[in-house]
Design a protein around this motif. Structure first.
Motif, mmCIF file in Angstrom:
data_model
loop_
_atom_site.group_PDB
_atom_site.id
_atom_site.type_symbol
_atom_site.label_atom_id
_atom_site.label_comp_id
_atom_site.label_asym_id
_atom_site.label_seq_id
_atom_site.Cartn_x
_atom_site.Cartn_y
_atom_site.Cartn_z
ATOM 1 N N PHE A 58 3.946 2.238 -2.035
ATOM 2 C CA PHE A 58 4.025 0.811 -2.618
ATOM 3 C C PHE A 58 3.818 0.765 -4.237
ATOM 4 O O PHE A 58 4.662 0.147 -4.974
ATOM 5 N N ALA A 59 2.726 1.537 -4.562
ATOM 6 C CA ALA A 59 2.731 1.473 -5.817
ATOM 7 C C ALA A 59 3.991 2.115 -6.695
ATOM 8 O O ALA A 59 4.072 1.678 -7.883
ATOM 9 N N SER A 60 4.666 3.388 -6.167
ATOM 10 C CA SER A 60 5.866 3.666 -6.695
ATOM 11 C C SER A 60 6.970 2.781 -6.937
ATOM 12 O O SER A 60 7.780 2.949 -7.708
ATOM 13 N N THR A 74 -2.121 -10.462 4.525
ATOM 14 C CA THR A 74 -2.218 -10.777 3.293
ATOM 15 C C THR A 74 -3.371 -9.528 2.715
ATOM 16 O O THR A 74 -3.236 -9.219 1.539
ATOM 17 N N GLY A 75 -4.560 -9.274 3.790
ATOM 18 C CA GLY A 75 -5.226 -8.431 3.061
ATOM 19 C C GLY A 75 -4.618 -6.992 2.984
ATOM 20 O O GLY A 75 -5.040 -6.535 1.908
ATOM 21 N N ILE A 76 -3.478 -6.588 3.500
ATOM 22 C CA ILE A 76 -2.885 -5.444 3.306
ATOM 23 C C ILE A 76 -2.248 -5.600 1.834
ATOM 24 O O ILE A 76 -2.410 -4.634 1.091
ATOM 25 N N ALA A 77 -1.675 -6.740 1.758
ATOM 26 C CA ALA A 77 -0.734 -6.787 0.337
ATOM 27 C C ALA A 77 -1.761 -6.883 -0.793
ATOM 28 O O ALA A 77 -1.621 -6.314 -1.891
ATOM 29 N N VAL A 78 -3.097 -7.586 -0.582
ATOM 30 C CA VAL A 78 -4.201 -7.366 -1.571
ATOM 31 C C VAL A 78 -4.466 -5.944 -2.184
ATOM 32 O O VAL A 78 -4.634 -5.488 -3.350
ATOM 33 N N ARG A 79 -4.642 -5.306 -0.984
ATOM 34 C CA ARG A 79 -5.224 -3.799 -1.073
ATOM 35 C C ARG A 79 -4.055 -2.921 -1.886
ATOM 36 O O ARG A 79 -4.249 -2.399 -2.824
ATOM 37 N N PHE A 80 -2.739 -3.470 -1.273
ATOM 38 C CA PHE A 80 -1.632 -2.444 -2.144
ATOM 39 C C PHE A 80 -1.543 -2.835 -3.581
ATOM 40 O O PHE A 80 -1.315 -2.141 -4.383
#
Length: 311
Positions: A58-60, A74-80
């Motif tokens: 996702f960072a790429s 939402t928690g996954i999105a925050v960590r991403f």
């Protein structure tokens, strides 16, 4: 058709100017297909790349799209997003949609990035509830329910809305948070044009949702015959703001019906009252009472039923 073997493309290409749709799990495939069909965009299936974690992938990919839909928690999105955000004027917008398609949450870039608008568009497409927490929207307390004839112009709709707003001293379109209607009118050109002109999201409710909670002050025979509902504008406005107060009952003008609900926080334990607003005049309340049958429909919320029985 979706290609399940298509690996995510992380190298920027012209097509990536659109929306990036990130699937956290394969279970989101059906939802992703609907969203891509209606909004376009590029699908990302990170489980196909077993060499890197989803966060690394996702960072790429994140800088390659101006708008993102993440289908997951939402928690996954925050960590991403941890470590990726830089500035609200340049960060790509991100909307989180749960895999059941119940909520479309504007998480990042609400105004500057366009996440609020994207959340509204995605929610209307899949029948979800848009969740917007930016301060500007919090200050807008009016929800306008609209029902209209086919192919009514934006000018006629605007005139009907203005006529309804004039019943509330000093209130204008600048006070309107959203416009609500039935799914049959989701693509009505005049309605879409009005929303675009005033940058107000259109919230769409399914026919079944309105039928299930379709209380109206006075049923419309035309709407009942042509749409299969007792009414559109009042129930849509009330569904969009369930804790709100109906401050303008159905107002019809040139084939357009408008109702307005005033939303707002209430102290714990204080149930919303349909007619309790200080902004609603006594003559409107009297007119409503005279039009309500003693046989109150059983499918309206209990708090509204209680209020009606006291009239």
């Amino acid at each position: 058709m979706l290609n399940p073997n298509l690996k995510p493309t992380l190298k920027p290409t012209p097509s990536e100017d659109g929306i990036g749709i990130w699937l956290v799990r394969t279970e989101a495939e059906p939802l992703a297909a609907v969203l891509q069909s209606g909004l376009g965009g590029t699908l990302y299936r990170p489980w196909l790349d077993t060499t890197r974690s989803q966060k690394q992938q996702f960072a790429s990919a994140y800088p390659h799209h101006r708008h993102w839909l993440l289908l997951g928690a939402t928690g996954i999105a925050v960590r991403f997003l941890d470590g990726l955000t830089q500035d609200k004027h340049s960060d790509p917008a991100l909307v989180v949609i749960d895999e059941a398609g119940r909520f479309a949450i504007s998480l990042l870039g609400g105004h500057e990035g366009g996440a609020n608008r994207l959340a509204a568009q995605a929610a209307a497409l899949i029948g979800a509830t848009p969740v917007v927490t930016t301060a500007t929207e919090a200050l807008k307390s009016l929800v306008v329910g609209i029902g209209c004839r086919k192919e009514v112009s934006a000018e006629r709709i605007a005139a009907a809305v203005q006529a309804a707003l004039e019943k509330l001293d000093g209130r204008t379109m600048a006070d309107v948070r959203e416009i609500a209607t039935v799914d049959l009118k989701a693509q009505e050109p005049g309605l879409l044009a009005l929303c675009a002109q005033h940058d107000v999201p259109l919230r769409v409710f399914s026919h079944a949702s309105i039928a299930g909670r379709g209380w109206v002050g006075q049923a419309s025979e035309w709407v009942r015959s042509n749409v299969g509902l007792d009414g559109v504008c009042e129930p849509c406005a009330l569904l969009a703001a369930p804790r709100g107060v109906l401050v303008v009952t159905k107002t019809a003008l040139n084939g357009v019906a408008v109702a307005i609900v005033e939303d707002g926080f209430r102290a714990a334990g204080a149930a919303p009252s349909l007619f309790a607003s200080s902004n609603i005049s006594s003559n409107i309340s009297s007119n409503i009472s005279s039009n309500i049958s003693s046989d109150i429909p059983t499918n309206i919320p209990s708090n509204i039923s209680s209020n009606l029985q006291e009239q």
